[in-house]
Design a protein around this motif. Structure first.
Motif: not given
Length: 243
Positions: A199-204, A207-217
């Motif tokens: 799921x983190x990979x999908x968000x990254x 949205x072009x975001x990093x792993x930490x931000x993806x996890x925070x979402x």
């Protein structure tokens, strides 16, 4: 002169007791539930111990005592009378870790509720032995008879041998159950970790975001909807897998 139990017990009875314990071991090997094991224990004791017309198994836990196995429903009421009163032979056997053997008439003054329920069910003699397992006392194995002269010291000795062997089997079963639960929890944890990483990979990627931000979402979504993190991750994965 000391006489061993082997000298006093007919060979056929010893064979039957051995077969009963082998059957109990078979129930354990088949990965039955603990309630199934205890029901098998009650039925085996009823068959092996001559004076035992009926048998029940009491288990004492954090929520109190309960009858989890019985060969006849009428003895469940006798046990319930003891639980209601907070005292009786099965509870005393559990508490003191010693067998309790008595004719019901002799228990009228000490345990009136138990005696009344027993007499109503036609029970005249009672023998209860503790089921000692790893970490303490599981409960007790309770025998009932309509014969007031039933259950002599020899029956008590035979019952103690039976409960000792059974308790060893139950202890092994509980260890196996704990191991099985631990393995299942580890498997779920590994699966959850894998889904969260996906799921983190999908968000990254989306949205072009990093792993930490993806996890925070994912965490924020979990907190907003009061949903477990693994469920949030699974829902996200399900949404991107749909046509």
């Amino acid at each position: 002169m000391l006489v061993s139990i082997e000298d006093r017990v007919p060979a056929s009875l010893l064979d039957e007791a051995s077969e009963a314990l082998e059957e109990l071991a078979g129930v354990l090997a088949d990965e039955q539930s603990l309630d199934d094991v205890l029901q098998q224990l009650a039925e085996s004791a009823s068959r092996v111990i001559p004076d035992a017309e009926n048998v029940s198994v009491t288990v004492v836990g954090a929520d109190g005592a309960s009858t989890v196995a019985a060969t006849d429903r009428k003895v469940v009421a006798i046990d319930a009378a003891q639980y209601s009163a907070g005292d009786g032979p099965c509870l005393e056997a559990t508490r003191t870790q010693r067998p309790v053997r008595l004719a019901v008439e002799g228990g009228r003054e000490r345990w009136p509720q138990f005696a009344a329920a027993a007499e109503e069910a036609g029970v005249r003699a009672y023998l209860s032995a503790p089921l000692l397992v790893e970490g303490g006392t599981l409960g007790s194995l309770n025998l009932y008879s309509s014969d007031e002269s039933a259950f002599d010291p020899f029956d008590e000795a035979l019952l103690r041998l039976f409960t000792t062997a059974s308790a060893a089997a139950i202890t092994g079963f509980r260890r196996y159950e704990r191991s099985r639960v631990l393995v299942a929890n580890l498997e779920r944890a590994l699966l959850s970790r894998s889904e969260i990483d996906q799921a983190k990979g999908v968000l990254m990627a989306a949205h072009g975001i990093g792993e930490a931000e993806a996890f925070q979402r994912l965490v924020e979504e979990s907190q907003t909807h009061n949903t477990k993190l693994r469920v949030v991750a699974r829902n996200l994965l399900d949404s991107v897998r749909r046509p």
